[in-house]
Design a protein around this motif. Sequence first.
Motif, PDB file in Angstrom:
ATOM      1  N   GLY A   1      -7.672  -1.688   3.346  1.00  0.00           N
ATOM      2  CA  GLY A   1      -7.537  -2.031   1.937  1.00  0.00           C
ATOM      3  C   GLY A   1      -6.567  -3.183   1.771  1.00  0.00           C
TER       4      GLY A   1
ATOM      5  N   HIS B   1      -1.815   3.456   9.730  1.00  0.00           N
ATOM      6  CA  HIS B   1      -1.522   4.035   8.429  1.00  0.00           C
ATOM      7  C   HIS B   1      -0.129   4.645   8.432  1.00  0.00           C
TER       8      HIS B   1
ATOM      9  N   VAL C   1       2.899  -4.707   5.333  1.00  0.00           N
ATOM     10  CA  VAL C   1       1.918  -4.579   4.253  1.00  0.00           C
ATOM     11  C   VAL C   1       0.629  -5.262   4.715  1.00  0.00           C
TER      12      VAL C   1
ATOM     13  N   ASN D   1      -3.108  -4.960   0.297  1.00  0.00           N
ATOM     14  CA  ASN D   1      -1.724  -4.693  -0.112  1.00  0.00           C
ATOM     15  C   ASN D   1      -1.313  -3.238   0.088  1.00  0.00           C
ATOM     16  N   LYS D   2      -1.688  -2.682   1.253  1.00  0.00           N
ATOM     17  CA  LYS D   2      -1.365  -1.291   1.586  1.00  0.00           C
ATOM     18  C   LYS D   2      -0.193  -1.249   2.574  1.00  0.00           C
TER      19      LYS D   2
END
Length: 357
Positions: free
Chosen positions: A267, A343, A245, A269-270
Amino acid sequence: MGKKLIQLENITKTYDGNMILDDLNLYVKENEFLTLLGPSGCGKTTTLRLIGGFETPDTGRIIFDGKDITSLPPNERKLNTVFQKYALFTHMSIADNIAFGLKISKKSKAYIQDKIKYALKLVNLDGYENRSIDSLSGGQQQRIAIARAIVNEPKVLLLDEPLGALDLKMRQDMQYELIRLKNELGITFIYVTHDQEEALTMSDTIAVMNQGYIQQIGTPEDIYNEPENAFVADFIGDSNIIDGVMIEDKLVSFLGIKHECVDTGFGNNKPVDVVIRPEDIDIVEAGTGFMDGDITSVIFKGVHYEIEIMAGGYEWLVHTTKYFETGSHVGMKVIPFNIQIMHKPESSDEKAVELDA
């Protein structure tokens, strides 16, 4: 490397209702060594066969030197293909094998003789004209297949896993022979393989393919050091890939710990994939790294030890030149620069962002 020589535009190809290539876009530069790399069934050989004219796309165009060749048969394209099984004629001498295409083109005897000698010298088989194919080793047969292709003076040489049938030492020798040939001939090579080391060794550019898409394209250094997704990171060399995360810029959490990194723009808490190469982990004294664990396996690989460490419920892979005993309780250390954040793919067949060489 110069201008764009080959362009594949919006190529799709299906077999029996199965999508093999889906909106593929790719260009190849003049005098480039481009490797199509990926697992079986990823579409790399289909891409090569489309360029060679052995297949026709369902949709899209193939441009060669500024001309649309999508519908042209193989013999009308200025390129030649070398297959894994060589397709040599065992009932013919080596000279007749090499001259086969030239005779079809009705070249003069003197021209053909000169070309045979030139090609044999290029592949380091001078004086082999009258030998039989059956008398040759696998590596020598592969060189004859290449000689037969280059006497036709193609602008592009297509190679479909040509080293797959050779043993390791011969394969490594032929990798350097192909690099030498490419440099001496000054022509474009498009090479298909599933062997990552082969691709990294020979290529100017690598296109990593999976499930009909190009996942990433770039130099060998870019592909290895800056993979764009977890598939590429895992396929090109060994990697530790852990669910994580991204808490905020330059701070990631994985396996219950927080660690600094250098990545930004994800970003807060992704969910991300955390990728750490085995050679980027240092084994240190327990309590002095980011995580402690127990060594479960030690394998000597010649240039390094391949060590597995169970830590945080994950089996870590570490490459080091130092020897450690199985069962040792150790720590692991990695600098922020060597932690790569990626990602999470939206789906298992995530398309690549960049499709150009």
